[in-house]
Design a protein around this motif. Sequence first.
Motif, PDB file in Angstrom:
ATOM      1  N   ASP A  31       0.811  -1.213   0.000  1.00  0.00           N
ATOM      2  CA  ASP A  31       0.000   0.000   0.000  1.00  0.00           C
ATOM      3  C   ASP A  31       0.847   1.267   0.000  1.00  0.00           C
ATOM      4  OD1 ASP A  31      -2.482  -1.224  -0.084  1.00  0.00           O
ATOM      5  OD2 ASP A  31      -2.726  -1.271   2.090  1.00  0.00           O
ATOM      6  N   ARG A  32       1.975   1.252   0.701  1.00  0.00           N
ATOM      7  CA  ARG A  32       2.808   2.449   0.747  1.00  0.00           C
ATOM      8  C   ARG A  32       3.383   2.757  -0.640  1.00  0.00           C
ATOM      9  NH1 ARG A  32       7.505   4.089   5.125  1.00  0.00           N
ATOM     10  NH2 ARG A  32       7.801   6.210   4.344  1.00  0.00           N
ATOM     11  N   THR A  33       3.813   1.726  -1.344  1.00  0.00           N
ATOM     12  CA  THR A  33       4.343   1.912  -2.700  1.00  0.00           C
ATOM     13  C   THR A  33       3.257   2.475  -3.618  1.00  0.00           C
ATOM     14  OG1 THR A  33       5.874   0.085  -2.362  1.00  0.00           O
ATOM     15  CG2 THR A  33       5.447   0.742  -4.645  1.00  0.00           C
ATOM     16  N   VAL A  34       2.065   1.909  -3.506  1.00  0.00           N
ATOM     17  CA  VAL A  34       0.949   2.354  -4.339  1.00  0.00           C
ATOM     18  C   VAL A  34       0.574   3.794  -4.001  1.00  0.00           C
ATOM     19  CG1 VAL A  34      -1.514   1.993  -4.826  1.00  0.00           C
ATOM     20  CG2 VAL A  34       0.035   0.047  -4.734  1.00  0.00           C
ATOM     21  N   LEU A  35       0.472   4.107  -2.721  1.00  0.00           N
ATOM     22  CA  LEU A  35       0.109   5.466  -2.325  1.00  0.00           C
ATOM     23  C   LEU A  35       1.178   6.461  -2.762  1.00  0.00           C
ATOM     24  CD1 LEU A  35      -2.045   7.154  -1.009  1.00  0.00           C
ATOM     25  CD2 LEU A  35      -0.947   6.754   1.199  1.00  0.00           C
ATOM     26  N   ASN A  36       2.444   6.078  -2.672  1.00  0.00           N
ATOM     27  CA  ASN A  36       3.512   6.954  -3.167  1.00  0.00           C
ATOM     28  C   ASN A  36       3.370   7.189  -4.666  1.00  0.00           C
ATOM     29  OD1 ASN A  36       4.945   7.674  -0.846  1.00  0.00           O
ATOM     30  ND2 ASN A  36       6.106   5.777  -0.870  1.00  0.00           N
ATOM     31  N   GLY A  37       2.996   6.154  -5.416  1.00  0.00           N
ATOM     32  CA  GLY A  37       2.773   6.305  -6.853  1.00  0.00           C
ATOM     33  C   GLY A  37       1.607   7.229  -7.160  1.00  0.00           C
ATOM     34  N   ILE A  38       0.531   7.098  -6.381  1.00  0.00           N
ATOM     35  CA  ILE A  38      -0.630   7.965  -6.560  1.00  0.00           C
ATOM     36  C   ILE A  38      -0.259   9.413  -6.250  1.00  0.00           C
ATOM     37  CG2 ILE A  38      -2.934   8.503  -5.659  1.00  0.00           C
ATOM     38  CD1 ILE A  38      -3.282   5.434  -5.253  1.00  0.00           C
ATOM     39  N   VAL A  39       0.469   9.612  -5.152  1.00  0.00           N
ATOM     40  CA  VAL A  39       0.915  10.962  -4.782  1.00  0.00           C
ATOM     41  C   VAL A  39       1.815  11.532  -5.877  1.00  0.00           C
ATOM     42  CG1 VAL A  39       2.350  12.244  -3.147  1.00  0.00           C
ATOM     43  CG2 VAL A  39       0.641  10.630  -2.301  1.00  0.00           C
ATOM     44  N   TRP A  40       2.740  10.709  -6.379  1.00  0.00           N
ATOM     45  CA  TRP A  40       3.647  11.158  -7.440  1.00  0.00           C
ATOM     46  C   TRP A  40       2.847  11.602  -8.665  1.00  0.00           C
ATOM     47  CZ3 TRP A  40       4.943  10.418 -12.461  1.00  0.00           C
ATOM     48  CH2 TRP A  40       6.178  10.910 -12.889  1.00  0.00           C
ATOM     49  N   LYS A  41       1.862  10.811  -9.047  1.00  0.00           N
ATOM     50  CA  LYS A  41       1.053  11.111 -10.231  1.00  0.00           C
ATOM     51  C   LYS A  41       0.359  12.464 -10.086  1.00  0.00           C
ATOM     52  CE  LYS A  41      -3.128  10.812 -12.512  1.00  0.00           C
ATOM     53  NZ  LYS A  41      -3.019  11.979 -13.351  1.00  0.00           N
ATOM     54  N   PHE A  42      -0.252  12.727  -8.919  1.00  0.00           N
ATOM     55  CA  PHE A  42      -1.009  13.967  -8.756  1.00  0.00           C
ATOM     56  C   PHE A  42      -0.114  15.165  -8.475  1.00  0.00           C
ATOM     57  CE2 PHE A  42      -4.482  10.945  -8.333  1.00  0.00           C
ATOM     58  CZ  PHE A  42      -5.358  11.501  -9.245  1.00  0.00           C
ATOM     59  N   ARG A  43       1.019  14.961  -7.852  1.00  0.00           N
ATOM     60  CA  ARG A  43       1.924  16.094  -7.619  1.00  0.00           C
ATOM     61  C   ARG A  43       2.632  16.528  -8.896  1.00  0.00           C
ATOM     62  NH1 ARG A  43       4.894  15.167  -1.769  1.00  0.00           N
ATOM     63  NH2 ARG A  43       3.054  15.630  -0.525  1.00  0.00           N
ATOM     64  N   THR A  44       2.846  15.612  -9.806  1.00  0.00           N
ATOM     65  CA  THR A  44       3.519  15.964 -11.059  1.00  0.00           C
ATOM     66  C   THR A  44       2.536  16.288 -12.170  1.00  0.00           C
ATOM     67  OG1 THR A  44       3.660  13.663 -11.772  1.00  0.00           O
ATOM     68  CG2 THR A  44       5.536  14.550 -10.522  1.00  0.00           C
TER      69      THR A  44
END
Length: 127
Positions: A31-44
């Motif tokens: 879940d942490r990896t996935v949430l980091n990916g989601i955060v990365w997608k929306f921040r960029t």
Amino acid sequence: MIRRHELSDAEWEFVRPLLPESVWGRKRLDDRTVLNGIVWKFRTGTAWRDVPERYGPWHTLHTRFRRWALDGTFERMLRAAQARADAAGDIDWLVSVDSTVVRAHQHAAGARKGGSAAPDSAGREAA
């Protein structure tokens, strides 16, 4: 190594209990990896397909994002973050509502010269 767009350990410890438990028996991406990916997608602001592979397959991230959005996970995170910030005195709940009305000049609205309306113009006004 924590990258610029990833959750810190303190942020992860805050949101971890708010994530739903996995109900499936098969092993899934962390879940942490996935949430980091989601955060990365929306921040960029990038497309799902352009999320770096270190976060897992883009369709896994998208699926988990949709699932968490539909089941209220992100709303729980927001409410918990707001409650925590409010308890710490970090939120000022004073709100100002401005009800200013700006009127356009009659010529800006396409009014006829002389101010008189033609008989057939009654049905042509914007709703």
